[in-house]
Design an enzyme around this catalytic site. Structure first.
Site, short mmCIF file in Angstrom:
data_model
loop_
_atom_site.label_atom_id
_atom_site.label_comp_id
_atom_site.label_asym_id
_atom_site.label_seq_id
_atom_site.Cartn_x
_atom_site.Cartn_y
_atom_site.Cartn_z
N HIS A 152 0.81 -1.22 0.00
CA HIS A 152 0.00 0.00 0.00
C HIS A 152 0.85 1.28 0.00
O HIS A 152 0.32 2.36 -0.19
CB HIS A 152 -1.00 -0.01 1.17
CG HIS A 152 -0.42 0.25 2.52
ND1 HIS A 152 -0.24 -0.75 3.46
CD2 HIS A 152 0.01 1.38 3.13
CE1 HIS A 152 0.25 -0.24 4.57
NE2 HIS A 152 0.41 1.07 4.39
N ASP A 182 0.02 -7.63 1.34
CA ASP A 182 0.44 -6.25 1.55
C ASP A 182 1.96 -6.13 1.57
O ASP A 182 2.54 -5.43 2.40
CB ASP A 182 -0.15 -5.67 2.83
CG ASP A 182 -0.10 -4.14 2.84
OD1 ASP A 182 0.08 -3.55 1.77
OD2 ASP A 182 -0.23 -3.55 3.93
N SER A 289 4.69 2.46 7.89
CA SER A 289 4.34 1.38 6.95
C SER A 289 5.58 0.88 6.21
O SER A 289 6.32 1.65 5.62
CB SER A 289 3.34 1.89 5.91
OG SER A 289 2.06 1.97 6.43
#
Length: 348
Positions: A152, A182, A289
């Protein structure tokens, strides 16, 4: 045979074969005691060298050789991951089925020791697209510039730039993505000699283990936080909708994800995937992230991917809400199992 060698070795100074039953005080005129058994066969005469001398048995050499081999084996066993990486080239991932001691022994078990040892292997990732930009983190896995991050962070990006811990900047290309897990693999252009992280074994992680997180929350490169493993095998649902992710980037780089039937940090969209995650109370914020969750030996045990925020998902401020101690990371064993697929250029 051992006894034979011992005798020949002990009496090699004699030119004639040694008779164990001869005595320096024996009288040749006296007969041999008839009750004695006949003497055993004589030991073989050592071979004679061209100069007339006898070759002396060299029994200590095999022992010395064995000792040398044992020392070498011990040295290799203590540094297997490092040795493989250096000998087989820059595209080999340093990986350990157990816990490799990356942190120097003098700083073992300390957050500062982990930060010093692993920070050079963590980068900031900036992705640009027509829909906006996003900032995340990544983990260097080869010295030639292969980096793992979250899907993402880079999905649909037209441009990806990476900043290493020493401030150097590189352009990067997306090699492969896996939206269902992911995960994404990117490769730096013109990079060499980077410090690769050691991928540990998430199967050995236990609730209560102390961990360290390193990433770039809100663009603050190299931020270090610490905590414990709060839980294992948490079902976390994230978006696989590229357009939805890009929309969230434009709103501030939030982490749209769903947990326990609720959505956090923005709408996850219509297309989602669920994976088992490591839960940690180490502070995570937007920008973490793709960064690393690390054990106290300096091994990567997870890739940080989502955080819980108490802010209302419908609020315009939801994308910038801070951490409340509920973060989630993709287990590193999931990454290791997926690495070959990512390297092959998957776009799933």
């Amino acid at each position: 045979m051992t006894e034979s060698l011992r005798r020949s070795g002990e009496h090699h100074e004699y030119d004639a074969p040694y008779d164990p039953y001869a005595s320096s005080h024996a009288n040749p005129a006296n007969p041999v005691n008839p009750e004695w058994p006949p003497p055993p066969a004589q030991p073989p005469v050592p071979p004679v060298s061209p100069d007339g001398g006898h070759h002396r048995p060299r029994r200590r050499r095999p022992l010395a050789l064995l000792a040398t081999v044992a020392v070498v084996a011990a040295a290799v066993g203590g540094g297997t991951a490092y040795g493989i990486q250096e000998l087989t080239g820059s595209d080999t991932v340093a990986s350990s089925a157990t816990s490799t001691q990356v942190v120097p022994s003098s700083q073992k078990g300390t957050v500062s020791g982990v930060a010093k040892a692993v920070s050079p292997s963590i980068v900031e990732v900036n992705a640009e697209s027509n829909a906006g930009s996003s900032t995340g983190a990544g983990v260097i896995i080869t010295s030639g510039g292969e980096i793992v991050t979250n899907n993402h962070v880079v999905a649909g990006a037209s441009s990806v730039k990476v900043t290493t811990s020493d401030g150097k900047r590189y352009r990067a290309e997306v090699v492969g993505t896996d939206s269902k897990k992911d995960l994404a693999l990117i490769k730096l252009s013109g990079a060499s000699g980077l410090k690769a992280a050691t991928l540990g074994d998430s199967a050995g992680v236990q609730v209560g283990d102390q961990v360290v997180a390193i990433g770039s929350p809100e663009g603050l490169t190299g931020t270090v936080t610490s905590g414990i493993v709060s839980a294992l095998d948490r079902d976390v649902t994230v978006s696989t909708d590229e357009g939805q992710q890009q929309q969230q980037r434009g709103q501030g780089g939030g982490w749209p994800f769903e947990f326990g039937g609720r959505q956090f940090n923005g709408d996850t969209g219509s297309s989602t995937t669920t994976y088992k995650a490591i839960q940690t109370d180490a502070s995570l914020n937007p920008g973490n992230s793709g960064g690393a969750l690390i054990d106290m030996n300096g091994n990567i045990v997870g890739i940080n991917s989502a955080m819980y925020s108490s802010a209302d998902a419908s609020s315009s401020q939801s994308s910038s809400a801070g951490s409340v101690g509920l973060g989630f990371a993709i287990p590193v064993n999931t990454l290791k199992a997926d690495l070959a697929t990512l390297r092959a250029g998957s776009t799933g």
